[in-house]
Design a protein around this motif. Structure first.
Motif, PDB file in Angstrom:
ATOM      1  N   THR A  91      52.463  31.184 -11.991  1.00 53.67           N
ATOM      2  CA  THR A  91      51.472  32.241 -12.185  1.00 53.67           C
ATOM      3  C   THR A  91      52.125  33.620 -12.127  1.00 53.67           C
ATOM      4  O   THR A  91      52.822  33.950 -11.162  1.00 53.67           O
ATOM      5  CB  THR A  91      50.376  32.145 -11.113  1.00 53.67           C
ATOM      6  OG1 THR A  91      49.756  30.857 -11.207  1.00 53.67           O
ATOM      7  CG2 THR A  91      49.333  33.223 -11.311  1.00 53.67           C
ATOM      8  N   VAL A  92      51.923  34.391 -13.190  1.00 55.13           N
ATOM      9  CA  VAL A  92      52.457  35.751 -13.278  1.00 55.13           C
ATOM     10  C   VAL A  92      51.331  36.670 -13.735  1.00 55.13           C
ATOM     11  O   VAL A  92      50.720  36.428 -14.777  1.00 55.13           O
ATOM     12  CB  VAL A  92      53.639  35.841 -14.269  1.00 55.13           C
ATOM     13  CG1 VAL A  92      54.069  37.291 -14.443  1.00 55.13           C
ATOM     14  CG2 VAL A  92      54.799  35.001 -13.792  1.00 55.13           C
ATOM     15  N   TYR A 104      56.985  31.259 -18.257  1.00 54.30           N
ATOM     16  CA  TYR A 104      56.591  31.109 -19.657  1.00 54.30           C
ATOM     17  C   TYR A 104      55.074  30.994 -19.738  1.00 54.30           C
ATOM     18  O   TYR A 104      54.400  30.747 -18.729  1.00 54.30           O
ATOM     19  CB  TYR A 104      57.245  29.879 -20.294  1.00 54.30           C
ATOM     20  CG  TYR A 104      56.859  28.553 -19.671  1.00 54.30           C
ATOM     21  CD1 TYR A 104      55.776  27.806 -20.160  1.00 54.30           C
ATOM     22  CD2 TYR A 104      57.578  28.022 -18.607  1.00 54.30           C
ATOM     23  CE1 TYR A 104      55.421  26.598 -19.591  1.00 54.30           C
ATOM     24  CE2 TYR A 104      57.238  26.816 -18.029  1.00 54.30           C
ATOM     25  CZ  TYR A 104      56.158  26.099 -18.528  1.00 54.30           C
ATOM     26  OH  TYR A 104      55.796  24.894 -17.973  1.00 54.30           O
ATOM     27  N   MET A 105      54.524  31.206 -20.930  1.00 51.60           N
ATOM     28  CA  MET A 105      53.087  31.057 -21.171  1.00 51.60           C
ATOM     29  C   MET A 105      52.834  29.783 -21.955  1.00 51.60           C
ATOM     30  O   MET A 105      53.667  29.380 -22.772  1.00 51.60           O
ATOM     31  CB  MET A 105      52.531  32.240 -21.965  1.00 51.60           C
ATOM     32  CG  MET A 105      52.398  33.513 -21.192  1.00 51.60           C
ATOM     33  SD  MET A 105      51.562  34.749 -22.217  1.00 51.60           S
ATOM     34  CE  MET A 105      51.736  36.169 -21.163  1.00 51.60           C
ATOM     35  N   ARG A 117      43.052  30.569 -25.098  1.00 58.35           N
ATOM     36  CA  ARG A 117      43.288  30.811 -23.675  1.00 58.35           C
ATOM     37  C   ARG A 117      44.692  30.331 -23.292  1.00 58.35           C
ATOM     38  O   ARG A 117      45.151  29.303 -23.767  1.00 58.35           O
ATOM     39  CB  ARG A 117      42.245  30.101 -22.808  1.00 58.35           C
ATOM     40  CG  ARG A 117      40.825  30.542 -23.115  1.00 58.35           C
ATOM     41  CD  ARG A 117      39.849  30.023 -22.076  1.00 58.35           C
ATOM     42  NE  ARG A 117      39.915  28.587 -21.919  1.00 58.35           N
ATOM     43  CZ  ARG A 117      39.299  27.721 -22.711  1.00 58.35           C
ATOM     44  NH1 ARG A 117      38.575  28.157 -23.707  1.00 58.35           N
ATOM     45  NH2 ARG A 117      39.397  26.411 -22.492  1.00 58.35           N
ATOM     46  N   TRP A 118      45.337  31.094 -22.393  1.00 55.62           N
ATOM     47  CA  TRP A 118      46.707  30.814 -21.983  1.00 55.62           C
ATOM     48  C   TRP A 118      46.808  30.767 -20.463  1.00 55.62           C
ATOM     49  O   TRP A 118      45.916  31.211 -19.751  1.00 55.62           O
ATOM     50  CB  TRP A 118      47.657  31.900 -22.510  1.00 55.62           C
ATOM     51  CG  TRP A 118      47.676  32.031 -23.992  1.00 55.62           C
ATOM     52  CD1 TRP A 118      46.707  32.584 -24.776  1.00 55.62           C
ATOM     53  CD2 TRP A 118      48.696  31.578 -24.880  1.00 55.62           C
ATOM     54  NE1 TRP A 118      47.069  32.512 -26.104  1.00 55.62           N
ATOM     55  CE2 TRP A 118      48.290  31.900 -26.194  1.00 55.62           C
ATOM     56  CE3 TRP A 118      49.917  30.957 -24.694  1.00 55.62           C
ATOM     57  CZ2 TRP A 118      49.053  31.617 -27.306  1.00 55.62           C
ATOM     58  CZ3 TRP A 118      50.690  30.668 -25.798  1.00 55.62           C
ATOM     59  CH2 TRP A 118      50.259  30.993 -27.102  1.00 55.62           C
ATOM     60  N   LYS A 119      47.898  30.231 -19.990  1.00 57.48           N
ATOM     61  CA  LYS A 119      48.238  30.315 -18.579  1.00 57.48           C
ATOM     62  C   LYS A 119      49.728  30.640 -18.472  1.00 57.48           C
ATOM     63  O   LYS A 119      50.500  30.406 -19.418  1.00 57.48           O
ATOM     64  CB  LYS A 119      47.948  29.003 -17.843  1.00 57.48           C
ATOM     65  CG  LYS A 119      48.872  27.853 -18.249  1.00 57.48           C
ATOM     66  CD  LYS A 119      48.591  26.617 -17.404  1.00 57.48           C
ATOM     67  CE  LYS A 119      49.541  25.471 -17.808  1.00 57.48           C
ATOM     68  NZ  LYS A 119      49.309  24.254 -17.003  1.00 57.48           N
TER      69      LYS A 119
END
Length: 785
Positions: free
Chosen positions: A448-449, A466-467, A442-444
């Motif tokens: 927030t994009v 960035y992620m 899982r990423w973020k």
């Protein structure tokens, strides 16, 4: 007032103020009752109640508005409160954060020390000593012959060092104006600094405080000596005192019993020297001097359980618990373990096999003891490998005991990494959100994009973002790997442009203020240039990076770069001698090092061939075609379309070309489901079916591509010019057009039939349209008339 009795020769008190109540260190409630001899004393509360006859305000204990001070109350003895001796708010007790027992020790001058029992004595030690150890934190001091008392044999504390569990330390030295970390005397710490769990603060001129764990140390710095005051914070059950000459007892003695009598100078020296630290165990980094007097003989080791401290005895019993059925051997085991404890009371459990072998026969049957180890690494990174675990016998059965469940060194195996080697082990694409559809990582995005269409291409805008991985399994790049990322490079050359970044190395990165593509090794030597310059003006590019390390965790090896653009994948520059083997997935991009637009990321646990890269490039190229969507939406109408009789209503699967062109139905599965509902309403039926298929189909044997020399009159989707190849996803799903070249050729014929009056020429290609060279038309020679 928060004045304490420390350093006055009066006893240090054994009490605490906890959660609004006066209590013993064990947490028992105390109340104030009249006393003819001492004014007011603290005694246990009446059973069943917690009412207390006293008040606490502004760090002052009062009764009837009068200031009260602490008297008596040395370890396990009566503690009493009496009217303050001095001014109205001067008290002989110490309170810290309203929740701290009063446990203080320290040394001043040359040096005069006060131990935790309140006794005062002089200790003329030289070199390094353990002053206090609480849990895994300790205070060490370096003592030296200090003027003007050196001619009389006196010494002073020249350096005090607070040491943490992993060896991190902060020191205060008499010659330095501020504390410093480790042995780095040139870099001084400032007020408010925080170094690996240690807080540094300046109390006033020449007075510094260190705080960590359950310890606070206040140090006054003179050019010849340090005055130190150590406070142990928290309940004894939380802040466990493990030793140091602040105990006022020989190393190895019980630390929880009040020592008898006082210490003269020679006795204090003998006691203190048992807490001396050898150079290899000291963290002070200060120069050593010759000892002033010989070190006294060592104390006697325990010879029976009764000689041990409760802590050592409990630990030894725990180690030997499996032998409790044999009392004589059990007792020997406890004595051996207790004797082997270190002077802070710590011990390690030994192998019990030797005790089993020497057991007497009567009443000492012993079962076999053993266990399975953990599974080792997989023999293959993909394509179904094997991992094994081994059973280890600690000791065999004896005197009729039960056997182990497996033999010594017996091996069990199981399959692992069963996923095919041609498939990626990681796939992160915009239509799947921020969860890898293969491994579940899982990423973020920061900030927030959300994925959006950029000139018709669904992608993340990473121009200022960035992620970062936030959950799921920890994926590690192995000895060999390949990464692939669809990217539209940020045009600005300001700063670095990072694509994939592990927890240690930048796998793919563009150099600061330049266009050089390469690798940045945080583990071994920094930047490595491939010699290739990116061209943001070329638009979308599929960037491949392969790594072949010298080992599974090595920073050295060979990385190579490849760029997919203009119809094929080519090598991008030369190899570099650094890899990211052994690093964990961490970020895509980096703060201040954003790469640009990103439309997908894939990883394989091996090095792909150039041919495999080209096949994957063409399989995913439709993702970034101008105006293309990320997939296709197929509709089936088993009942036809009664309300639209003029419209051809096939009963087989067909591309929802109008929805793809006008409603972006290929964007996602949910968008395709909405089109299914639209068809039900438009046609007046309830049985419309849908299939949403991603353009990324690496699991099919091949792919079928078509293009038209003229627009297709019956389909808005196929109105592009002949330079654009269209992947026939619908045909691959419904007609298995990716099975073979013959099946693809048949689909070209189907398109010619479906396109109606103006089909022109329909070309087809199986697998790789970008690699097919266009045939040049022969020019007709002009003839003169």
């Amino acid at each position: 007032s928060t004045q304490s009795t420390w350093g006055t020769g009066k006893p240090v008190q054994d009490w605490m103020y906890h959660e609004g109540q006066l209590a013993t260190l064990d947490g028992d409630c105390l109340t104030l009752v009249p006393s003819t001899s001492e004014g007011v004393e603290a005694k246990p509360c009446v059973a069943g109640t917690k009412e207390q006859q006293w008040e606490f305000g502004q760090n002052t204990i009062k009764q009837d508005g009068k200031c009260l001070g602490i008297v008596g109350g040395v370890h396990n003895s009566k503690m009493a409160l009496a009217t303050c001796v001095k001014a109205a708010h001067s008290q002989t007790f110490y309170v810290e954060n309203n929740d701290i027992p009063n446990r203080v020790c320290g040394c001043t001058g040359d040096p005069h020390c006060t131990d935790l029992w309140g006794r005062r004595w002089d200790f003329m030690g030289v070199n390094d000593y353990l002053m206090v150890q609480v849990n895994d934190w300790s205070v060490e001091v370096n003592m030296w012959r200090c003027p003007p008392w050196a001619r009389h044999g006196a010494t002073c504390i020249g350096r005090l060092t607070l040491v943490g569990p992993t060896g991190q330390s902060v020191a205060i030295d008499r010659t330095k104006t501020a504390p410093f970390a480790g042995c780095d005397e040139r870099t001084l710490l400032t007020n408010g600094a925080f170094y690996q769990g240690i807080t540094v603060s300046k109390v006033r001129a020449n007075v510094w405080a260190l705080e960590a764990g359950h310890l606070t140390i206040e140090v006054y710095r003179h050019t010849s000596y340090l005055n130190s005051k150590v406070r142990i914070l928290g309940k004894p059950t939380d802040a466990v005192f493990k030793g140091g000459f602040c105990a006022g007892v020989y190393k190895g003695s019980r630390l929880d019993v009040k020592p008898a009598g006082n210490l003269n100078r020679r006795t204090a020296y003998a006691m203190g020297n048992t807490w001396r630290l050898p150079p290899k165990k000291s963290h002070s980094c200060a120069a050593l001097q010759a000892a002033y007097v010989p070190v006294p003989p060592a104390f006697a080791e325990p010879v029976k359980p009764a000689d041990m401290t409760p802590k050592v005895l409990a630990a030894a019993k725990k180690c030997c618990d499996e032998l409790s059925d044999c009392p004589t051997v059990y007792n020997d085991c406890i004595i051996d373990h207790g004797t082997g404890a270190d002077l802070a009371g710590n011990l390690k459990c030994r192998d019990l096999a030797e005790y089993v072998e020497t057991m007497p026969g009567k009443g000492c049957s012993v079962d076999c003891k053993g266990s399975w180890g953990s599974y080792g690494s997989c023999s293959k990174t993909c394509g179904s490998g094997v991992m094994t675990k081994t059973f280890t016998v600690k000791w065999n059965k004896a005197r009729g005991g039960d056997a182990c469940v497996a033999a010594h060194k017996e091996v069990q195996s199981r399959a692992c990494n069963t996923r095919g080697c041609d498939l990626p082990v990681f796939e992160l694409v915009p239509e799947s959100g921020l969860t890898d559809s293969v491994s579940g990582i899982r990423w973020k995005t920061v900030p927030t994009v959300k994925p959006q269409l950029h000139n018709g291409v669904l992608a993340w805008n990473m121009n200022a973002a960035y992620m970062e991985r936030i959950g799921g399994p920890n994926m590690v790049l192995g000895q060999r790997y390949t990464t692939a990322i669809w990217v539209f490079w940020r045009a600005s050359n300001h700063g670095w442009r990072t694509l994939l970044r592990g927890n240690a190395d930048h796998v793919t990165i563009v150099q600061h203020a330049r266009t050089n593509l390469g690798f940045y090794s945080n583990r071994a030597g920094g930047w490595r240039d491939s010699g290739f310059d990116i061209k943001p003006a070329d638009g979308w590019q599929l960037v491949f990076t392969t790594g072949a390390g010298t080992s599974a965790t090595s920073a050295t090896g060979t990385s190579r770069f490849y760029i997919g653009n203009h119809g094929q994948v080519k090598a991008a520059g030369g190899p570099v001698n650094r890899v990211a083997s052994g690093t964990k997935f961490y970020r895509l991009g980096w703060p201040g090092q954003s790469p640009g637009l990103v439309a997908g990321l894939w990883v394989w646990p091996r090095v792909l061939t150039l041919d495999e890269m080209n096949r994957f490039y063409h399989a995913t190229q439709a993702r970034v075609e101008k105006g293309a969507t990320t997939g296709t939406c197929l509709i089936k109408l088993p009942s036809g379309c009664p309300k639209q009789k003029s419209w051809y209503s096939p009963v087989d699967w067909f591309d929802d070309v109008w929805g793809l062109a006008n409603r972006n139905a290929g964007r996602s599965k949910s968008a395709c489901i909405q089109r299914q509902k639209d068809y039900n309403g438009w046609c007046g039926v309830k049985d419309a079916e849908y299939q949403w298929a991603s353009f990324v189909l690496p699991h099919v044997p091949g792919s079928c591509w078509v293009r038209f020399s003229q627009p297709c009159s019956s389909s808005a989707k196929y109105t592009s010019t002949s330079s654009w190849w269209h992947r026939d996803v619908g045909g691959e799903v419904s007609k298995n057009a990716g099975r073979s070249e013959a099946a693809c050729r048949k689909r070209a014929a189907d398109y010619k039939r479906m396109c109606g009056r103006r089909p022109g020429t329909v070309e087809y290609n199986f697998n790789a349209p970008g690699l097919v060279k266009k045939k040049k038309k022969k020019k007709k020679k002009k003839t003169l008339r």
